[in-house]
Motif scaffolding. Structure first.
Motif, PDB file in Angstrom:
ATOM      1  N   THR A  61       0.827  -1.207   0.000  1.00 56.60           N
ATOM      2  CA  THR A  61       0.000   0.000   0.000  1.00 56.60           C
ATOM      3  C   THR A  61       0.861   1.256   0.000  1.00 56.60           C
ATOM      4  O   THR A  61       0.429   2.301  -0.469  1.00 56.60           O
ATOM      5  CB  THR A  61      -0.972   0.025   1.200  1.00 56.60           C
ATOM      6  OG1 THR A  61      -0.215  -0.035   2.421  1.00 56.60           O
ATOM      7  CG2 THR A  61      -1.957  -1.128   1.140  1.00 56.60           C
ATOM      8  N   ILE A  76       1.423   2.528  -3.452  1.00 59.16           N
ATOM      9  CA  ILE A  76       0.229   3.113  -4.078  1.00 59.16           C
ATOM     10  C   ILE A  76      -0.088   4.476  -3.473  1.00 59.16           C
ATOM     11  O   ILE A  76      -0.375   5.438  -4.186  1.00 59.16           O
ATOM     12  CB  ILE A  76      -0.980   2.162  -3.916  1.00 59.16           C
ATOM     13  CG1 ILE A  76      -0.687   0.817  -4.598  1.00 59.16           C
ATOM     14  CG2 ILE A  76      -2.254   2.794  -4.470  1.00 59.16           C
ATOM     15  CD1 ILE A  76      -1.639  -0.293  -4.219  1.00 59.16           C
ATOM     16  N   PHE A  77      -0.048   4.543  -2.156  1.00 60.89           N
ATOM     17  CA  PHE A  77      -0.393   5.776  -1.443  1.00 60.89           C
ATOM     18  C   PHE A  77       0.893   6.420  -0.926  1.00 60.89           C
ATOM     19  O   PHE A  77       1.349   6.134   0.168  1.00 60.89           O
ATOM     20  CB  PHE A  77      -1.366   5.475  -0.299  1.00 60.89           C
ATOM     21  CG  PHE A  77      -2.646   4.878  -0.768  1.00 60.89           C
ATOM     22  CD1 PHE A  77      -3.657   5.683  -1.274  1.00 60.89           C
ATOM     23  CD2 PHE A  77      -2.842   3.503  -0.735  1.00 60.89           C
ATOM     24  CE1 PHE A  77      -4.834   5.133  -1.728  1.00 60.89           C
ATOM     25  CE2 PHE A  77      -4.028   2.945  -1.180  1.00 60.89           C
ATOM     26  CZ  PHE A  77      -5.022   3.758  -1.681  1.00 60.89           C
ATOM     27  N   ARG A  78       1.450   7.276  -1.731  1.00 57.59           N
ATOM     28  CA  ARG A  78       2.713   7.952  -1.427  1.00 57.59           C
ATOM     29  C   ARG A  78       2.443   9.208  -0.596  1.00 57.59           C
ATOM     30  O   ARG A  78       1.358   9.778  -0.673  1.00 57.59           O
ATOM     31  CB  ARG A  78       3.417   8.339  -2.728  1.00 57.59           C
ATOM     32  CG  ARG A  78       3.545   7.236  -3.769  1.00 57.59           C
ATOM     33  CD  ARG A  78       4.512   6.176  -3.422  1.00 57.59           C
ATOM     34  NE  ARG A  78       5.830   6.754  -3.350  1.00 57.59           N
ATOM     35  CZ  ARG A  78       6.869   6.143  -2.837  1.00 57.59           C
ATOM     36  NH1 ARG A  78       6.745   4.939  -2.365  1.00 57.59           N
ATOM     37  NH2 ARG A  78       8.035   6.720  -2.802  1.00 57.59           N
ATOM     38  N   GLY A 133      -3.638   8.302   1.766  1.00 56.57           N
ATOM     39  CA  GLY A 133      -4.668   8.282   0.723  1.00 56.57           C
ATOM     40  C   GLY A 133      -5.859   9.157   1.063  1.00 56.57           C
ATOM     41  O   GLY A 133      -6.245  10.039   0.294  1.00 56.57           O
ATOM     42  N   LEU A 134      -6.439   8.913   2.242  1.00 59.74           N
ATOM     43  CA  LEU A 134      -7.591   9.706   2.675  1.00 59.74           C
ATOM     44  C   LEU A 134      -7.177  11.025   3.326  1.00 59.74           C
ATOM     45  O   LEU A 134      -8.020  11.891   3.546  1.00 59.74           O
ATOM     46  CB  LEU A 134      -8.443   8.901   3.670  1.00 59.74           C
ATOM     47  CG  LEU A 134      -9.079   7.618   3.148  1.00 59.74           C
ATOM     48  CD1 LEU A 134      -9.798   6.892   4.281  1.00 59.74           C
ATOM     49  CD2 LEU A 134     -10.039   7.923   2.009  1.00 59.74           C
ATOM     50  N   GLN A 135      -5.904  11.129   3.683  1.00 60.64           N
ATOM     51  CA  GLN A 135      -5.377  12.307   4.374  1.00 60.64           C
ATOM     52  C   GLN A 135      -6.148  12.562   5.663  1.00 60.64           C
ATOM     53  O   GLN A 135      -6.590  13.670   5.943  1.00 60.64           O
ATOM     54  CB  GLN A 135      -5.377  13.528   3.447  1.00 60.64           C
ATOM     55  CG  GLN A 135      -4.530  13.307   2.223  1.00 60.64           C
ATOM     56  CD  GLN A 135      -4.566  14.454   1.235  1.00 60.64           C
ATOM     57  OE1 GLN A 135      -5.255  15.456   1.417  1.00 60.64           O
ATOM     58  NE2 GLN A 135      -3.815  14.303   0.156  1.00 60.64           N
ATOM     59  N   ALA A 165      -3.544  -1.199   6.147  1.00 55.25           N
ATOM     60  CA  ALA A 165      -4.612  -0.195   6.110  1.00 55.25           C
ATOM     61  C   ALA A 165      -4.152   1.203   6.520  1.00 55.25           C
ATOM     62  O   ALA A 165      -4.749   2.203   6.099  1.00 55.25           O
ATOM     63  CB  ALA A 165      -5.774  -0.631   7.006  1.00 55.25           C
ATOM     64  N   THR A 199      -1.525   3.138   5.780  1.00 55.98           N
ATOM     65  CA  THR A 199      -1.033   4.028   4.721  1.00 55.98           C
ATOM     66  C   THR A 199      -2.156   4.626   3.877  1.00 55.98           C
ATOM     67  O   THR A 199      -2.175   5.841   3.650  1.00 55.98           O
ATOM     68  CB  THR A 199       0.001   3.296   3.847  1.00 55.98           C
ATOM     69  OG1 THR A 199       1.060   2.850   4.698  1.00 55.98           O
ATOM     70  CG2 THR A 199       0.568   4.192   2.763  1.00 55.98           C
ATOM     71  N   PRO A 200      -3.131   3.814   3.415  1.00 58.20           N
ATOM     72  CA  PRO A 200      -4.236   4.426   2.659  1.00 58.20           C
ATOM     73  C   PRO A 200      -5.065   5.412   3.490  1.00 58.20           C
ATOM     74  O   PRO A 200      -5.551   6.402   2.958  1.00 58.20           O
ATOM     75  CB  PRO A 200      -5.093   3.239   2.228  1.00 58.20           C
ATOM     76  CG  PRO A 200      -4.232   2.044   2.352  1.00 58.20           C
ATOM     77  CD  PRO A 200      -3.192   2.364   3.391  1.00 58.20           C
ATOM     78  N   ILE A 201      -5.173   5.139   4.788  1.00 54.80           N
ATOM     79  CA  ILE A 201      -5.942   6.056   5.640  1.00 54.80           C
ATOM     80  C   ILE A 201      -5.187   7.368   5.822  1.00 54.80           C
ATOM     81  O   ILE A 201      -5.747   8.451   5.648  1.00 54.80           O
ATOM     82  CB  ILE A 201      -6.264   5.404   7.003  1.00 54.80           C
ATOM     83  CG1 ILE A 201      -7.209   4.212   6.818  1.00 54.80           C
ATOM     84  CG2 ILE A 201      -6.869   6.427   7.961  1.00 54.80           C
ATOM     85  CD1 ILE A 201      -7.366   3.355   8.051  1.00 54.80           C
TER      86      ILE A 201
END
Length: 157
Positions: A15, A18-20, A90-92, A83, A85-87
């Motif tokens: 993840t 994908i979510f940098r 990704g979602l900031q 989970a 990293t996307p939170i």
């Protein structure tokens, strides 16, 4: 099976590709004690290797049937790890990521406790992971608190 545990461990890391962090993260007010960005990848690489080795040692000692609960909690901590990293990026949503990282921390503690009777070495291999995650939790908290303070200050103007 060691390859399978490695794939699962580094699958959780995927993840991060994908979510940098991106510009949003670069512009955040971060504490001075935050490590440089270049340090995160090598630290996590070592940790993911130790996570994989830890799970494999428990599997090798007891198998899936003999360690169903410890390996189930191990799988849960990998899912929670994936989970975060996307939170966060990704979602900031640093506040939601803070809640999630606390759950992750608890799942790592549970994994260590459950692994220890099966393989003390496997449990000890997770201690650096728990230590780094404790630091990451403090960093997450600090960033979240700074965002809230900056938002409140802007609202007061």
């Amino acid at each position: 099976m060691l390859i399978a545990f490695g794939a699962a461990s580094f699958g959780a890391a995927a993840t991060g590709t994908i979510f940098r962090p991106g510009n949003w993260y670069k512009q955040l007010d971060k504490p001075l004690w935050r490590p440089p960005d270049w340090l995160f990848a090598p630290v996590w690489t070592v940790l993911y290797v130790s996570i994989a080795l830890s799970g494999w040692l428990v599997w090798r000692e007891a198998g899936i049937a003999g360690a169903a609960l410890p390996l189930g909690i191990y799988a849960l901590q990998l899912l929670l790890n994936a989970a975060w990293t996307p939170i966060f990026f990704g979602l900031q949503r640093p506040g939601l990521a803070l809640v999630e990282i606390v759950l992750l921390w608890g799942s790592i503690v549970a994994t260590i406790v459950l692994f220890y009777p099966v393989s003390a070495a496997a449990a000890w291999l997770l201690i650096p992971y728990l230590a780094w995650l404790s630091f990451a939790s403090a960093l997450n908290f600090s960033i979240w608190r700074r965002i809230r303070a900056n938002t409140a200050a802007k609202g007061a103007l």
